[in-house]
Design a protein around this motif. Structure first.
Motif, short mmCIF file in Angstrom:
data_model
loop_
_atom_site.label_atom_id
_atom_site.label_comp_id
_atom_site.label_asym_id
_atom_site.label_seq_id
_atom_site.Cartn_x
_atom_site.Cartn_y
_atom_site.Cartn_z
N HIS A 92 -1.77 -7.42 -4.34
CA HIS A 92 -1.50 -6.01 -4.08
C HIS A 92 -2.63 -5.11 -4.55
O HIS A 92 -2.92 -4.07 -3.93
CB HIS A 92 -0.16 -5.60 -4.71
CG HIS A 92 -0.19 -5.47 -6.20
ND1 HIS A 92 0.02 -6.54 -7.05
CD2 HIS A 92 -0.40 -4.40 -7.00
CE1 HIS A 92 -0.04 -6.13 -8.30
NE2 HIS A 92 -0.30 -4.84 -8.30
N GLU A 93 -3.30 -5.47 -5.65
CA GLU A 93 -4.40 -4.63 -6.12
C GLU A 93 -5.58 -4.70 -5.15
O GLU A 93 -6.25 -3.69 -4.87
CB GLU A 93 -4.83 -5.08 -7.52
CG GLU A 93 -3.76 -4.82 -8.59
CD GLU A 93 -4.18 -5.32 -9.96
OE1 GLU A 93 -5.18 -6.07 -10.03
OE2 GLU A 93 -3.53 -4.96 -10.95
N HIS A 94 -5.83 -5.89 -4.63
CA HIS A 94 -6.91 -6.05 -3.63
C HIS A 94 -6.57 -5.26 -2.36
O HIS A 94 -7.45 -4.62 -1.75
CB HIS A 94 -7.09 -7.53 -3.31
CG HIS A 94 -8.06 -7.79 -2.20
ND1 HIS A 94 -9.43 -7.62 -2.36
CD2 HIS A 94 -7.87 -8.17 -0.90
CE1 HIS A 94 -10.04 -7.90 -1.20
NE2 HIS A 94 -9.12 -8.24 -0.31
N CYS A 118 0.81 -1.22 0.00
CA CYS A 118 0.00 0.00 0.00
C CYS A 118 0.84 1.27 0.00
O CYS A 118 0.46 2.28 -0.61
CB CYS A 118 -0.94 0.00 1.21
SG CYS A 118 -2.15 -1.34 1.18
N ARG A 142 -4.70 -2.58 -2.06
CA ARG A 142 -4.84 -1.15 -2.30
C ARG A 142 -6.31 -0.74 -2.33
O ARG A 142 -6.69 0.35 -1.88
CB ARG A 142 -4.16 -0.79 -3.61
CG ARG A 142 -2.64 -0.81 -3.53
CD ARG A 142 -2.02 -0.58 -4.90
NE ARG A 142 -0.58 -0.37 -4.81
CZ ARG A 142 0.21 -0.18 -5.87
NH1 ARG A 142 -0.31 -0.19 -7.09
NH2 ARG A 142 1.50 0.01 -5.71
N ALA A 143 -7.14 -1.62 -2.89
CA ALA A 143 -8.58 -1.31 -2.93
C ALA A 143 -9.18 -1.37 -1.53
O ALA A 143 -10.10 -0.60 -1.20
CB ALA A 143 -9.29 -2.28 -3.86
N ALA A 175 3.70 0.14 -10.45
CA ALA A 175 2.62 -0.56 -11.14
C ALA A 175 3.21 -1.39 -12.26
O ALA A 175 4.21 -0.99 -12.89
CB ALA A 175 1.60 0.43 -11.69
N ASP A 220 1.80 -10.49 -3.45
CA ASP A 220 1.04 -11.40 -4.31
C ASP A 220 1.38 -12.86 -3.99
O ASP A 220 0.49 -13.73 -3.95
CB ASP A 220 1.33 -11.11 -5.78
CG ASP A 220 0.77 -9.78 -6.23
OD1 ASP A 220 -0.10 -9.24 -5.51
OD2 ASP A 220 1.20 -9.28 -7.29
N LEU A 259 5.49 -5.51 -4.20
CA LEU A 259 4.17 -5.90 -4.71
C LEU A 259 4.13 -7.40 -4.99
O LEU A 259 3.14 -8.07 -4.67
CB LEU A 259 3.86 -5.12 -5.99
CG LEU A 259 3.73 -3.60 -5.91
CD1 LEU A 259 3.35 -3.03 -7.26
CD2 LEU A 259 2.71 -3.20 -4.85
#
Length: 913
Positions: A438-440, A405, A442-443, A410, A432, A428
């Protein structure tokens, strides 16, 4: 530094004779004063135009190069080419237009290839000039304007932001979170953080964080800088001069052929002159004596050598392309086989060029991360060999969340590349692999405030919303361990409980990981009440010094899978591997140990090299295995020092800073994927996969190519010598010439294609990479080869003269006797071919069908000789005549006897020539 003005007025650049400190050792206002500029208004348009006239455009100067007519004629400037030109002229005088045209065609093809290759090499400088051409945003007269980079002048105030290519050398005067990718210029593998602080005068280019240089790229942040150098005065311009001055050397093959050609030229002229002089002394007619001298010259010239060399190298090019090495210049094929030292870059060649987290250490646990690269393939394994469970280890979970985070990186596309810092990308991937995604993450924890990384802070901090506690925010921090331990009061354990931070243990742990060549980033977190504004809450949390230390993530750029094996294979082959990198010495040494380069060698830095001169420098270069933080000039100096110690040097590189050394090295090797166009054009070979293992494979192919060239020379020189000396012997003893010049030319041209050329297709000898490199000073004409030449030539001379005289005494015509002699020479060459198919193995160990081309060549040569002997048109053209079966039996018996004698000699005296 900028160039001196022709005159000096108030508010302008200082006089040329006044000593001036370097821009990096001056405060911003001092740089502005020296360059007669203004921090708010920049230069006005009139002053900018005036300086553009005085300093010239901001482009790299075009080198003075010879025009295309001179470069075309230069392709014929070679002793062997002179011999072939003379051969073409002689055959033309003898009235044989076909053979003269064939020789001239060979010369023309060689010249075209050389001309094209030289033209492409010159394109490297054009590409280097093009790198600096862009558009720049400048402040002129208080207004922001966009101008072509060619119009920048010293004193211009330039605005920079992420994604910009730096248009000139700039001293930074205002900086906001700026990072620059300087890998193409300095070799540094990660973006460099910049600021405007004053630095000592002795600070090397790689550490001048208050400067940005032409041709580099801004990766993040914004800045304002004042132009301090343009065009040829920039760091890029200095490298341009090195590329211009670092003339490519002749390869070992071309040097040896040049020496051989000079010896051959002298020998042919001397023997021809001796032939003519003996004929005159014996009272022979001038015309016949001249024809005999011409016949000797034609016989001794290996007309097929240039064509066979070119074709053999071309076959090597094809084989190397299949092993991911693209050859740009044909002689580079053979040079690889002669290489004694490989100077290789680290990042991307020996390593993956993808940072990877290898160890995560929390206050009470150490976890190993498997897998490499940006692909999320791998897992987190604890000290007991079990997969780490994030549900059982709160500190590990929060460290991974902080890394995911508090992160601006990217992935692009299918993770083939990354936008942002490679170290952040590694964090990142670690998240994973642990299953967080990592996308989850950050969301789940949206960012609402941040403090970007700055060199003086040495950390990055972000503030996030929490889904499970609406009245709280979470602070994530990552940065240097020594900085974070001063900001933390607590450390988190696996069970989630916190205890007072043991700062000493954390620092010792970080030092231990760094000693293994790992780059260490510490992570921390804390919860804050969502009562004040986001910015105020983040500032208050960081000032309070009550963060919770969650652990450290240690990462490295992992070695390529095949690099260790390839380095070992090079060592077994007697090839020394030296790492030359822009990275720090500790990192370089750690990677070198893992790959197997460092044992037995020293680690030297650019500062170490700068203190060494003369013999000390040369000895240190020979002894060292790793060179860290070196400048472009030092790379070039390293290559030259190794060459002075009689090494054949292969140099790898991918950046602009590598171009001078690539061009100077015996063989320059550029990276196909990560390499700049400048590096590729300056190099002799390009690796399509950027892998060091491909260099080792190409070296193996190069050794095979040189072996095959040697086999052809071992085969052709004795036969050419035999043909020439048979003429000399005939003149010395007053005998009729056993062969005519036209018949000798037939033998030379036909056998070179049908027989000699097949040696180019021989497979590599067993154990080719277990023998030491060839001595670069070893000539083509070794003592053993001279003995072989004399033996085979003597057998040919004795056999041809005996057969010629025998046929005449038994009543055969002159044409028949000469036809028998011609066929004897061809049959001896045909049988001798099988003796030359291996430099180390006897005929019966080579295998009859291991090179099917040789069988096809033998069949073609036999058909050609039958046509020469029995077709009426060939009889008229070449003055031959049909011979009977008894003559053929004598030819075959003599050829077989000669083959047996050569085989016995090969066995008794050893097989290495």
């Amino acid at each position: 530094m900028d160039r001196p003005r022709k005159d000096a007025g108030p508010g302008t650049v200082a006089r040329a004779d006044a000593p001036r400190p370097a821009p990096h050792e001056l405060a911003p206002h001092e740089v502005v004063l020296i360059h007669g500029s203004d921090l708010d208004r920049g230069l006005d348009e009139h002053e900018a135009r005036d300086r553009l006239e005085r300093y010239g455009p901001n482009v790299l100067p075009r080198a003075d190069t010879a025009g295309w007519p001179v470069r075309w004629l230069r392709q014929f400037h070679h002793p062997l080419i002179y011999i072939l030109l003379a051969s073409a002229a002689i055959t033309l005088l003898l009235g044989d237009l076909v053979d003269s045209a064939v020789i001239l065609a060979v010369l023309l093809v060689n010249a075209v290839v050389g001309f094209v290759q030289e033209s492409r090499a010159e394109a490297a400088l054009d590409e280097l000039r093009a790198m600096a051409r862009t558009r720049a945003r400048v402040v002129r007269g208080g207004r922001v304007a966009e101008v072509p980079s060619e119009e920048l002048v010293p004193g211009d105030l330039v605005l920079l932001e992420a994604g910009d290519k730096v248009p000139a050398d700039l001293r930074l005067v205002r900086v906001a979170e700026l990072c620059a990718d300087e890998s193409a210029l300095t070799g540094e593998s990660v973006p460099v953080a910049k600021d405007e602080v004053v630095l000592p005068q002795a600070t090397p280019v790689t550490d001048r964080r208050n400067m940005v240089y032409s041709g580099t790229v801004i990766t993040s942040g914004t800045a304002t800088g004042i132009v301090v150098a343009t065009g040829a005065e920039t760091e890029l311009g200095r490298i341009h001069r090195f590329v211009t001055e670092a003339e490519p050397l002749a390869t070992p093959l071309t040097r040896k052929i040049a020496r051989f050609s000079a010896i051959l030229t002298a020998a042919i002229l001397a023997l021809s002159a001796l032939t003519f002089a003996v004929g005159m002394v014996r009272g022979e007619p001038v015309k016949e004596t001249f024809i005999a001298a011409v016949a000797l010259a034609v016989a001794a010239i290996p007309e097929g050598l240039p064509a066979v060399v070119t074709i053999t190298l071309a076959i090597g090019v094809s084989r190397m392309a299949a092993r991911r090495a693209v050859i740009r210049r044909l002689p580079a094929v053979e040079t690889l086989g002669s290489t004694t030292v490989i100077c290789t870059d680290k990042t991307g060649t020996l390593t993956e060029n993808r940072m990877t987290v290898r160890v995560i250490r929390t206050p009470d646990r150490t976890v190993t991360v498997t897998g490499a690269g940006y692909a999320p393939v791998g897992e987190l394994v604890d000290e007991d060999g079990r997969r780490a469970d994030l549900g059982e280890d709160a500190a590990l979970r929060w460290s991974l969340l902080a890394g995911a985070c508090c992160n601006d990186a990217a992935f692009l596309g299918d993770r083939a590349s990354v936008a942002g810092d490679p170290t952040e990308a590694a964090m990142l991937v670690a998240a994973d692999k642990a299953g967080l995604g990592h996308e989850h993450a950050r969301a789940r924890f949206p960012r609402i405030a941040e403090q970007p990384f700055r060199p003086e802070r040495r950390y990055m901090a972000t503030l996030h919303e929490t889904p499970d506690r609406p009245g709280e925010w979470i602070v994530f921090v990552k940065g240097a361990t020594e900085r974070l331990v001063r900001m933390c009061a607590w450390e988190m354990m696996a069970g989630g409980e916190c205890r007072p931070l043991d700062a000493g243990a954390a620092l010792r742990s970080a030092e231990e990981l760094a000693g293994q060549g790992l780059r260490v980033l510490a992570t921390a977190m804390c919860r804050v009440p969502a009562t004040a504004g986001p910015e105020e809450s983040l500032d208050a949390a960081l000032r309070a010094g009550t963060l919770v230390f969650t652990g450290m993530q240690a990462m490295l750029d992992p070695p390529r899978p095949g690099a260790v094996r390839a380095v070992r294979a090079c060592r077994d082959a007697g090839i020394s591997v030296k790492m030359i990198t822009g990275d720090h010495a500790t990192t370089a040494a750690a990677v070198a140990r893992r790959i197997g380069i460092l044992p037995g060698g020293d680690v030297l830095t650019g500062e170490d090299l700068a203190r060494l001169t003369g013999p000390e420098f040369s000895a240190a270069v020979e002894r060292a295995a790793v060179f860290a933080r070196v400048s472009p000039e030092q790379k070039l100096r390293l290559v030259v020092a190794l060459q002075e110690r009689r090494h054949v040097v292969a140099m790898t590189g991918d950046g602009v800073n590598d171009a001078p050394a690539l061009r100077r090295a015996d063989i320059g090797i550029a990276m196909g994927r990560s390499g700049t166009e400048v590096a590729k054009d300056a190099a002799d070979m390009v690796l399509t996969d950027d892998d060091f293992a491909s260099i080792e494979a190409a070296a193996e192919e190069g050794r095979g190519v040189f072996d095959n060239l040697t086999k052809f020379i071992v085969w052709t020189l004795p036969t050419n010598a035999g043909q020439g000396l048979v003429i000399l012997v005939a003149i010395l003893f007053g005998l009729t010439l056993p062969m005519l010049p036209l018949q000798i030319l037939w033998i030379n041209m036909i056998t070179a294609v049908t027989l000699g050329l097949t040696l180019a297709f021989e497979p590599k000898e067993p154990g080719i990479m277990r023998r030491p490199p060839r001595d670069p000073g070893r000539p083509l004409l070794t003592g053993a080869l001279v003995v072989r030449i004399l033996l085979v030539a003597g057998l040919m001379i004795a056999g041809a003269l005996w057969l010629f005289e025998w046929e005449l005494r038994r009543g055969a015509g002159l044409a028949e006797a000469r036809t028998a002699a011609v066929n004897l020479f061809v049959m001896v060459e045909l049988c001798y071919l099988f003796n030359c198919r291996s430099l180390t193995l006897p005929v019966w160990r080579v295998g009859l069908f291991s090179n099917r081309w040789s069988l096809a060549g033998v069949a073609a040569q036999i058909l050609a000789q039958l046509a020469l002997t029995y077709l009426p048109v060939m009889n008229r053209l070449f003055h031959t005549a049909p011979i009977g079966l008894d003559a053929w039996l004598r030819v075959l018996a003599l050829a077989g006897a000669a083959t047996l004698i050569v085989a016995v000699d090969k066995r008794l005296r050893g097989m290495h020539l």
